[in-house]
Scaffold this motif. Structure first.
Motif, short mmCIF file in Angstrom:
data_model
loop_
_atom_site.label_atom_id
_atom_site.label_comp_id
_atom_site.label_asym_id
_atom_site.label_seq_id
_atom_site.Cartn_x
_atom_site.Cartn_y
_atom_site.Cartn_z
N GLU A 21 0.83 -1.21 0.00
CA GLU A 21 0.00 0.00 0.00
C GLU A 21 0.86 1.26 0.00
O GLU A 21 0.61 2.20 -0.75
CB GLU A 21 -0.90 -0.01 1.24
N ARG A 22 1.93 1.25 0.81
CA ARG A 22 2.82 2.41 0.86
C ARG A 22 3.57 2.59 -0.46
O ARG A 22 3.84 3.71 -0.89
CB ARG A 22 3.82 2.26 2.01
N GLN A 25 1.30 4.55 -2.65
CA GLN A 25 0.85 5.87 -2.18
C GLN A 25 1.98 6.87 -1.99
O GLN A 25 1.73 8.08 -2.06
CB GLN A 25 0.10 5.71 -0.86
#
Length: 241
Positions: A21-22, A25
Motif C-alpha cells: 500500500e505504501r 501511495q
C-alpha cells in the motif's frame, strides 16, 4: 517508555499489505523503491531470510525532542555475517549536542561539524534495508526515531517489520511462569539489555554505545537466540513485530 500505537498494531498484523500500500501511495522515489522491494513471505523459515542488523545512537530517548547522531548497519543471515558489507554514518542533528549525550555515545561536536544531515545518507540507508528483515535490540528506539526523522525530511514516515532481540529475550526471561515467580519472591528481573543478553549465550563483551558495534552485537545475539531457543525452520511471522 514508548508503547505500540493502535495504528502500529494494525500494520503489524499485515506487514506485506502495508508495504504494498505504501509503495503505491508514497510520493518520494527512494521510499517508493524501498516499499516496493518484496519482503520474504511471513511463512519463510528464518534460515532463508536475508537480514540486516540496525542500531542508532541518539541524543536522547524521545524522538519528538531528540535526534539521531549515528547509524550502523550489518547485513547478515542466520549462519553468516559478511562484515565487508557493514555501513556506518555519523549525521548532524538539527540541534546542538549536549554534554550528557556526548558522554553516552562519545560522538563529539567536532565529529558532527562536518557530518551530513540524515537526508543526505537516507537513500543509501534505505537501499541497504530494502528486502531485508531489519533486526534491532529494542525497537522502541529505532522504529520511532527513524520514522520521525524521515517524516521531517521527506514529508512521510517509514515503518517496516523488525525482529527485536530484546523482545525475544523478554519472552524467555520476563514473560514466563518462572519470571513471574521471581517477581513474587521480590527478586529483580533478569536483565535483557544487549550486553547482559549476550553474556547468557557466552558471546564476548563489546564496547557499547557505538552504532556499528551494537549492530554487530545484535546480529550475533539473534544467531545465538535462534540456535538455543528456536530452529532454522522457525517461521518469520513467529518472531517479527
Amino acid at each position: 517508555m514508548h508503547g505500540i500505537r493502535p495504528r502500529q498494531k494494525v500494520v503489524q498484523a499485515n506487514w506485506i499489505g502495508y508495504m504494498a500500500e505504501r509503495a503505491e501511495q508514497t510520493h518520494d522515489d527512494a521510499l517508493r523503491q524501498f516499499f516496493a522491494t518484496p519482503l520474504p513471505n511471513p511463512d519463510t523459515p528464518i534460515a532463508q531470510v536475508p537480514m540486516v542488523a540496525l542500531d542508532m545512537e541518539t541524543t536522547g530517548l524521545d524522538e519528538r525532542r531528540h535526534a539521531i547522531v549515528s547509524i550502523g548497519v550489518v547485513p547478515f543471515t542466520l549462519d553468516r555475517i559478511p562484515l565487508a558489507q557493514r555501513r556506518y554514518w555519523v549525521v548532524k542533528p538539527p540541534r546542538p549536542l549536549d554534554e550528557e549525550s556526548i558522554a553516552y555515545h562519545h560522538i563529539t561536536h567536532s565529529e558532527i561539524a562536518t557530518a551530513p544531515d540524515l537526508d543526505a545518507v537516507l537513500n543509501e540507508l534505505l537501499a541497504v534495508l530494502a528486502g531485508r528483515l531489519v533486526v534491532v535490540h529494542f525497537r522502541n528506539i529505532e522504529r520511532p526515531f527513524l520514522d520521525a526523522a524521515v517524516k521531517a525530511r521527506r514529508g512521510e514516515g517509514v515503518m517496516f517489520p523488525m525482529i527485536d532481540t530484546m523482545s525475544l529475550e523478554a519472552r524467555m526471561h520476563r514473560q514466563t511462569l518462572w519470571a513471574r515467580f521471581r517477581r513474587w519472591l521480590g527478586r529483580p528481573p533478569v536483565s535483557i539489555r544487549l550486553n547482559a543478553s549476550r553474556e547468557r549465550y557466552g558471546l564476548p563483551a563489546y564496547q557499547g554505545h557505538h552504532a556499528l558495534v551494537d549492530a554487530l552485537a545484535t546480529a550475533e545475539l539473534l544467531q545465538a537466540q535462534i540456535s538455543h531457543h528456536y530452529t532454522p525452520e522457525t517461521r518469520l511471522k513467529d518472531i517479527w513485530v
